[in-house]
Design a protein around this motif. Sequence first.
Motif, short mmCIF file in Angstrom:
data_model
loop_
_atom_site.label_atom_id
_atom_site.label_comp_id
_atom_site.label_asym_id
_atom_site.label_seq_id
_atom_site.Cartn_x
_atom_site.Cartn_y
_atom_site.Cartn_z
N ALA A 27 0.81 -1.21 0.00
CA ALA A 27 0.00 0.00 0.00
C ALA A 27 0.84 1.27 0.00
CB ALA A 27 -0.94 0.00 1.21
N THR A 28 2.05 1.22 0.57
CA THR A 28 2.89 2.42 0.60
C THR A 28 3.40 2.79 -0.79
OG1 THR A 28 4.87 1.14 1.11
CG2 THR A 28 3.63 2.01 2.98
N SER A 29 3.28 1.89 -1.77
CA SER A 29 3.69 2.17 -3.15
C SER A 29 2.53 2.69 -4.01
CB SER A 29 4.28 0.92 -3.80
OG SER A 29 5.46 0.53 -3.15
N ALA A 30 1.35 2.87 -3.40
CA ALA A 30 0.19 3.33 -4.15
C ALA A 30 0.51 4.64 -4.86
CB ALA A 30 -1.00 3.52 -3.21
N GLY A 31 0.16 4.71 -6.14
CA GLY A 31 0.39 5.91 -6.94
C GLY A 31 1.74 5.96 -7.62
N ASP A 32 2.67 5.08 -7.25
CA ASP A 32 3.98 5.06 -7.90
C ASP A 32 3.86 4.51 -9.32
OD1 ASP A 32 5.49 6.14 -5.85
OD2 ASP A 32 6.03 4.21 -5.00
N ILE A 33 4.81 4.85 -10.16
CA ILE A 33 4.85 4.37 -11.53
C ILE A 33 5.81 3.20 -11.60
CG2 ILE A 33 5.46 4.96 -13.90
CD1 ILE A 33 4.65 7.85 -13.21
N PRO A 34 5.36 2.05 -12.14
CA PRO A 34 6.24 0.88 -12.21
C PRO A 34 7.30 1.02 -13.30
CG PRO A 34 4.13 0.37 -13.20
CD PRO A 34 4.01 1.76 -12.63
N ALA A 35 8.44 0.40 -13.05
CA ALA A 35 9.52 0.32 -14.04
C ALA A 35 9.90 -1.16 -14.19
CB ALA A 35 10.73 1.13 -13.57
N LEU A 36 10.31 -1.54 -15.38
CA LEU A 36 10.73 -2.92 -15.61
C LEU A 36 12.05 -3.19 -14.90
CD1 LEU A 36 9.89 -3.26 -19.40
CD2 LEU A 36 8.47 -3.88 -17.44
N GLY A 37 12.22 -4.41 -14.42
CA GLY A 37 13.46 -4.80 -13.74
C GLY A 37 14.56 -5.13 -14.75
N ALA A 38 15.68 -5.61 -14.24
CA ALA A 38 16.84 -5.94 -15.07
C ALA A 38 16.53 -7.02 -16.10
CB ALA A 38 18.01 -6.36 -14.19
N ASN A 39 15.51 -7.86 -15.81
CA ASN A 39 15.13 -8.92 -16.73
C ASN A 39 14.14 -8.45 -17.79
OD1 ASN A 39 12.81 -8.64 -15.23
ND2 ASN A 39 12.76 -10.75 -14.49
N GLY A 40 13.78 -7.15 -17.76
CA GLY A 40 12.84 -6.61 -18.74
C GLY A 40 11.39 -6.92 -18.44
N ARG A 41 11.11 -7.33 -17.21
CA ARG A 41 9.75 -7.70 -16.82
C ARG A 41 9.34 -6.99 -15.54
NH1 ARG A 41 10.06 -14.25 -17.80
NH2 ARG A 41 10.58 -14.09 -19.98
N LEU A 42 8.04 -6.93 -15.32
CA LEU A 42 7.54 -6.39 -14.06
C LEU A 42 7.79 -7.39 -12.94
CD1 LEU A 42 4.08 -4.88 -15.10
CD2 LEU A 42 6.11 -3.63 -14.35
N ASP A 43 8.12 -6.89 -11.77
CA ASP A 43 8.34 -7.75 -10.61
C ASP A 43 7.01 -8.39 -10.20
OD1 ASP A 43 10.33 -8.37 -8.32
OD2 ASP A 43 8.47 -7.80 -7.30
N GLN A 44 7.07 -9.62 -9.71
CA GLN A 44 5.89 -10.34 -9.28
C GLN A 44 5.11 -9.58 -8.20
OE1 GLN A 44 4.52 -13.06 -10.65
NE2 GLN A 44 2.86 -12.82 -9.23
#
Length: 174
Positions: A27-44
């Motif tokens: 919940a503390t990450s609410a509103g943040d923009i996701p970035a792809l990780g080193a593997n080019g994928r979203l974190d689980q």
Amino acid sequence: MTARKLLTHNGSGDQVEYAGITASAGATSAGDIPALGANGRLDQSMMPSGIGPENGVLPATEALSAGDYVNYYLNAGTWSCRKADASASAGLSKRAHAYVLAAVAQNANATTYTDGKNDQCSGLTGPEVYLSDTVPGKAVSTPPTGSGKIVQSLGTATSATEVNTNFGRPILLA
């Protein structure tokens, strides 16, 4: 590659760089923009419940190498895993149920996967691959032959090192 960043308004009239987050803190990450990780994928951690790999954690009763196909079985009343084996000495009792992506020491917990891509294989020519009857835990491009051995499809090779997993029912050869 250098991570891309966004310019954002900081609330005081200035613009600042924002790199995004590669893992969610809930919940503390609410509103943040996701970035792809080193593997080019979203974190689980950014995926909703029910979206992601089907996996389990079981004790390994023998050392496992990354990419090994494993068999689930009851060991003294505890579900455990060991290398799957299509040889005549193993029969149907060691059919493949899952695979591991990381090496695991004997008696350590193994994270096992029942679907998805096993990208820790080698030497595959496919397209269909099978459980090996000569090297336990490994995938091979030619189905086993001979009385007492099992033929079990593990999925489709998408390269020499990757299998798109789709476990078939094993067939015990007469």
